[in-house]
Scaffold this motif. Structure first.
Motif, short mmCIF file in Angstrom:
data_model
loop_
_atom_site.label_atom_id
_atom_site.label_comp_id
_atom_site.label_asym_id
_atom_site.label_seq_id
_atom_site.Cartn_x
_atom_site.Cartn_y
_atom_site.Cartn_z
N CYS A 73 5.75 2.82 -7.54
CA CYS A 73 6.12 3.52 -6.31
C CYS A 73 4.89 4.21 -5.74
CB CYS A 73 7.20 4.57 -6.57
SG CYS A 73 8.86 3.88 -6.83
N LEU A 74 4.59 3.90 -4.50
CA LEU A 74 3.45 4.52 -3.85
C LEU A 74 3.78 5.97 -3.48
CD1 LEU A 74 0.59 3.56 -2.96
CD2 LEU A 74 1.52 3.39 -0.64
N VAL A 75 2.88 6.88 -3.77
CA VAL A 75 3.07 8.30 -3.44
C VAL A 75 1.89 8.75 -2.59
CG1 VAL A 75 3.49 10.61 -4.36
CG2 VAL A 75 4.27 8.62 -5.64
N PRO A 76 1.90 8.44 -1.28
CA PRO A 76 0.81 8.89 -0.41
C PRO A 76 1.02 10.34 0.00
CG PRO A 76 2.38 7.62 0.85
CD PRO A 76 2.89 7.62 -0.57
N ARG A 77 -0.04 10.98 0.38
CA ARG A 77 0.06 12.36 0.85
C ARG A 77 0.82 12.40 2.16
NH1 ARG A 77 -4.71 15.66 2.78
NH2 ARG A 77 -2.98 16.68 3.79
N GLY A 78 1.44 13.55 2.45
CA GLY A 78 2.05 13.77 3.75
C GLY A 78 1.17 14.70 4.55
N ARG A 79 1.81 15.62 5.27
CA ARG A 79 1.02 16.63 5.96
C ARG A 79 0.27 17.49 4.94
NH1 ARG A 79 0.13 14.88 10.97
NH2 ARG A 79 1.95 14.96 12.34
N MET A 113 7.24 -5.17 -6.80
CA MET A 113 6.06 -4.69 -7.50
C MET A 113 5.68 -3.28 -7.03
SD MET A 113 3.62 -4.97 -9.66
CE MET A 113 3.85 -6.68 -10.18
N LEU A 114 5.70 -3.05 -5.71
CA LEU A 114 5.26 -1.77 -5.15
C LEU A 114 6.12 -1.45 -3.93
CD1 LEU A 114 3.10 0.53 -5.13
CD2 LEU A 114 1.76 -0.93 -3.58
N VAL A 115 6.63 -0.20 -3.88
CA VAL A 115 7.49 0.19 -2.76
C VAL A 115 7.11 1.58 -2.25
CG1 VAL A 115 9.44 -1.18 -3.60
CG2 VAL A 115 9.29 1.25 -4.18
N PHE A 116 7.45 1.81 -0.98
CA PHE A 116 7.39 3.14 -0.38
C PHE A 116 8.26 3.12 0.86
CE2 PHE A 116 5.65 5.87 2.99
CZ PHE A 116 5.84 7.10 2.38
N LYS A 117 8.94 4.24 1.09
CA LYS A 117 9.74 4.40 2.30
C LYS A 117 9.64 5.85 2.74
CE LYS A 117 14.23 3.38 4.37
NZ LYS A 117 15.63 2.96 4.16
N GLY A 118 9.09 6.08 3.94
CA GLY A 118 8.92 7.45 4.39
C GLY A 118 8.40 7.52 5.81
N LYS A 119 8.08 8.74 6.23
CA LYS A 119 7.61 8.98 7.59
C LYS A 119 6.19 8.47 7.79
CE LYS A 119 10.31 13.27 8.05
NZ LYS A 119 10.21 14.75 8.26
N LEU A 166 6.25 -1.53 1.89
CA LEU A 166 5.75 -0.22 2.29
C LEU A 166 6.28 0.06 3.69
CD1 LEU A 166 2.07 -0.50 0.99
CD2 LEU A 166 4.11 0.26 -0.22
N LEU A 167 7.39 0.77 3.76
CA LEU A 167 8.15 0.95 5.00
C LEU A 167 7.92 2.34 5.56
CD1 LEU A 167 11.49 -0.60 3.70
CD2 LEU A 167 9.61 -1.78 4.85
N THR A 168 7.57 2.42 6.82
CA THR A 168 7.36 3.70 7.49
C THR A 168 8.15 3.73 8.79
OG1 THR A 168 5.38 2.89 8.63
CG2 THR A 168 5.06 4.00 6.50
N THR A 169 8.42 4.93 9.26
CA THR A 169 9.12 5.11 10.53
C THR A 169 8.46 6.21 11.34
OG1 THR A 169 11.25 5.65 11.57
CG2 THR A 169 10.75 6.71 9.47
N CYS A 170 8.39 5.98 12.66
CA CYS A 170 7.89 7.01 13.57
C CYS A 170 9.03 7.88 14.08
CB CYS A 170 7.22 6.38 14.79
SG CYS A 170 6.04 5.08 14.39
N ASP A 215 8.44 0.48 17.07
CA ASP A 215 9.75 -0.19 17.15
C ASP A 215 9.91 -1.21 16.03
OD1 ASP A 215 10.47 1.29 19.37
OD2 ASP A 215 9.67 -0.19 20.79
N ARG A 216 8.87 -1.98 15.78
CA ARG A 216 8.93 -2.97 14.70
C ARG A 216 9.06 -2.29 13.34
NH1 ARG A 216 4.69 -5.23 15.91
NH2 ARG A 216 3.22 -4.47 14.33
N ASP A 217 8.33 -1.22 13.13
CA ASP A 217 8.42 -0.49 11.86
C ASP A 217 9.80 0.12 11.66
OD1 ASP A 217 5.84 -1.14 11.33
OD2 ASP A 217 4.99 0.84 11.72
N ASN A 218 10.36 0.69 12.72
CA ASN A 218 11.68 1.31 12.62
C ASN A 218 12.75 0.29 12.27
OD1 ASN A 218 10.49 3.72 13.29
ND2 ASN A 218 11.11 3.66 15.46
N THR A 219 12.65 -0.90 12.84
CA THR A 219 13.62 -1.96 12.54
C THR A 219 13.53 -2.38 11.08
OG1 THR A 219 13.48 -2.76 14.82
CG2 THR A 219 14.40 -4.26 13.18
#
Length: 746
Positions: free
Chosen positions: A334-340, A263-269, A294-298, A313-317
């Protein structure tokens, strides 16, 4: 009781008067002692102050008024706060009141129309690949001029795209370089392109130099700093974004129901601190691991491990488990959140994937918002209401979802699939502001085929274009004009051109016949042409070149054009049937002779074939019907280089017209009832001067295919296996029951 109140009021008033006299006396004594010191110093030859100097100096005295665009000329003695000084050095602050009426010179555009001049590149100045693509798109457009005296708009050759001081693409000393340009004129009638501005930690929108009165075509611009009807908000695109053409959208066919696996996805920093971190840090609250991913990585930046939190660590996995492209292909939203910054690469990625963007970037002025209605293609969310996003999108009806997905594909292919389209859309928006009386309306910008292919100079009435009959509730035209292209002299009354003229004139739908005389011999006398029930107009082709057959002649009074070569053999019945088919498809080419294209793997180039196969991608204009608007588009949209090639070869004009119409409509032409006796079998009947007798004719057409595809940036031709025949065609029933009975006897 009343007496006590009166005594209290009198006591208070007396106290106030006493304080007033006391402080006034102190001030008076101070001024007198100050004046005595001044007088004494004057007697000793010191400077005498002006009379104004005796007035008391208040700390918040009113400053003299200075116009907003003259702050740089203020007297240094006038007090300016540090914040005002920063704002005064900011280009956005100086020109924030600019509008077309106050900061643009319209007189430059009245004489020569909308022409754009690009400054010549300065020696030693490096230009990034993305900015090179922007300049190349302008120089390859119909707006470009190499003469600055003819220009209405000016574009810098200095790379202004990346104004992040930490970026290797940052151009230093840009302020002095811009000010030294002799045509700069404080930025008036200039357009500046910018993708990145500001740097860590605050990422402001200041481009780092004084833009004066120039317009900004800027990505990630906020509604606060956006100057309506002056700036242009453009999308953030990567350096790999194609210069021309671009890939088509991922929606190959309409899936019903339109819901996908996710239904809704995102993958980014995910940013742990600083601007833009709040929303992405909160995405894990909405992620459910099933249909909302909604997947993010540090894991980005040099020192990410030093600053990681308990969730990293959990998010990165979890982040590594999913393929981003697979998620795009299988997601509804698709979620389009702001970045910097406010903009994000995810925006264009979602559009292309037919994944409805869900915007979470408060204050972002969406790309081309001046002309595009984003409510038809995206969901505009609020960062403060993140937790309500899943329930909101689940409540959207499937019909609405399908419409949103279809609109994403239209917008992607019309305005965003290449750097060229982004640049041309920017220029067309500015042109509409300048010539408001013929500007495009919202329907044109938000409906197929879009604003880039609908030239308002042709007409201000939508009914004059082949795309809006249904929107306006109109029926397609009921008459056509036959345009016969004649290249051989008229020496006999039995020539095919005369028979063709009579057959076309007998059609119940024919309004007039125009003979375009592109022969080197003089025009035949009027009595040489057969008498017909409709007017016959003979005109000489301009310069006797091939492209002249597609000029927008004023003599063509109908919207429909029946284009004919002089050696075409058609009956009146065939003409009637082809026209009735065209009335159902007024935006396409409808006709008889079909050809096809293919990719030659051995030569790694496009090929052209006239073989009879199960599909086709072109209908030659030697016997075809189309809307006369394509004459105007062929003349004014296509570059002179392609038309000059056609004229020099005296060939390929029909292929170029097919390229153009397919690029506009995104559909193949339509072939009507099969007729094999065409061109190749008629070559013996025509003069040796005919181009079809030229042995190099076929090789030239192969070369044309690749030159045309190179300019468009992709292959616009589309294969089709559909052929339209009359009802009961070839059926084993009485011939008397068939409307177009003569077609079967051919």
């Amino acid at each position: 009781m009343q007496a006590k109140k009166r005594y209290f009021i009198l006591l208070s008033a007396g106290s106030c008067l006493a304080l007033l006299f006391y402080f006034g006396g102190v001030q008076f004594r101070a001024s007198r002692s100050h004046s005595r010191r001044e007088e004494h110093s004057g007697r000793n030859g010191l400077h005498q102050p002006s009379p104004d100097h005796f007035w008391p100096r208040f700390p918040d005295a009113l400053r003299p008024f200075f116009p907003w665009d003259q702050l740089e000329n203020e007297d240094s003695s006038v007090h300016i706060s540090p914040r005002q000084k920063r704002d005064a050095n900011s280009s956005i602050y100086k020109g924030k009141k600019c509008r077309m009426e106050s900061c643009f010179d319209f007189t430059l555009c009245k004489k020569n129309g909308f022409k754009v001049y690009v400054y010549p590149q300065q020696k030693g100045e490096k230009i990034g690949e993305s900015y090179q693509n922007i300049l190349a798109a302008i120089e390859g457009s119909r707006f470009y001029t190499s003469d600055p005296s003819q220009a209405c708009l000016f574009v810098l050759s200095l790379d202004t795209l990346d104004r992040d001081q930490l970026s290797p693409q940052y151009v230093h000393n840009l302020r002095s370089k811009v000010q030294s340009l002799h045509l700069w004129n404080n930025g008036r009638n200039h357009l500046i392109f910018n993708l990145y501005s500001g740097t860590w930690p605050d990422y402001t929108e200041d481009v780092g130099f004084d833009i004066g009165q120039a317009m900004l075509a800027k990505a990630s611009i906020s509604t606060e700093n956006f100057r309506p009807n002056f700036d242009v908000s453009i999308p953030l695109f990567s350096k790999d974004h194609p210069r021309t053409g671009g890939e088509r959208g991922f929606l190959k066919f309409n899936t019903i129901p339109p819901l996908r696996k996710y239904m809704l996805v995102f993958k980014g920093k995910r940013y742990l601190t600083g601007i833009g971190s709040d929303t992405r840090n909160a995405l894990y609250h909405v992620h459910n691991g099933e249909d909302v991913l909604l997947l993010t990585t540090c894991k980005h930046g040099k020192d990410w491990q030093k600053h990681k939190d308990s969730r990293c660590d959990r998010d990165n996995t979890e982040y590594e488990k999913y393929d981003y492209r697979e998620m795009l292909h299988n997601a509804t939203f698709c979620l389009v959140p702001r970045g910097r910054r406010l903009g994000s690469f995810r925006f264009l990625e979602a559009l292309q994937a037919a994944c409805v963007p869900v915007m979470l970037s408060n204050g972002w002025e969406l790309p081309f918002s001046e002309v595009i209605n984003w409510n038809q293609a995206a969901i505009i969310g609020d960062e403060r209401l993140l937790l309500q996003i899943p329930s909101t999108i689940r409540s959207i009806h499937q019909d609405k979802i399908l419409a949103l997905r279809q609109q994403t594909q239209f917008l992607w292919e019309a305005y965003f699939s290449s750097v060229e389209k982004i640049v041309l859309t920017t220029l067309e928006i500015i042109q509409d502001r300048i010539f408001k009386h013929i500007s495009r309306n919202s329907l044109i910008w938000n409906k197929h085929p879009g604003g880039l292919f609908v030239l308002p100079q042709y007409s201000s009435y939508l009914g004059d274009f082949p795309y809006y009959y249904a929107n306006l509730g109109l029926k397609p035209p009921s008459k056509f004009t036959a345009v016969i292209h004649a290249v051989t002299p008229l020496v006999s009354q039995s020539q095919p051109v005369l028979k063709l003229l009579v057959a076309a004139a007998k059609s119940q739908y024919c309004a007039q016949i125009i003979v375009l005389w592109n022969c080197d011999k003089p025009l035949p006398a009027k009595h040489r042409w057969p008498a017909t029930a409709v007017p016959v107009i003979v005109i000489e082709g301009e310069s006797k070149v091939m492209s002249s057959r597609f000029l927008p002649y004023d003599n063509i009074i109908t919207d429909a054009v029946l284009s004919l070569d002089e050696d075409t053999v058609l009956s009146t019945t065939e003409v009637d049937f082809a026209f009735t088919v065209w009335q159902s498809f007024p935006d396409r080419i409808v006709g008889y002779p079909a050809r096809s294209h293919f990719w030659d793997n051995s030569k790694e180039r496009w090929g052209y074939t006239s073989k009879w196969t199960n599909d086709y991608s072109m209908v030659l204009t030697g016997a075809a019907i189309y809307h006369k608007y394509y004459h105007y588009l062929y003349t004014h949209y296509l570059p002179a280089s392609l038309k000059n090639m056609v004229d020099q070869l005296a060939n390929c004009e029909d292929i170029l017209m097919n390229f153009l119409v397919s690029a506009v409509t995104k559909f193949p032409p339509i072939k009507v009832t099969q007729k094999k006796q065409y061109k190749e079998t008629m070559m013996g009947q025509t003069s040796r001067a005919s181009r079809w007798a030229d042995p190099d004719h076929f090789a030239q057409r192969q070369s044309c295919m690749n030159t045309f595809a190179s300019w468009f940036g992709y292959m616009p031709l589309i294969h089709s296996q559909m052929r339209l025949d009359p009802v009961l065609f070839k059926d084993q029933v009485s011939i008397l029951r068939k409307k177009y009975r003569d077609i079967e006897r051919l």
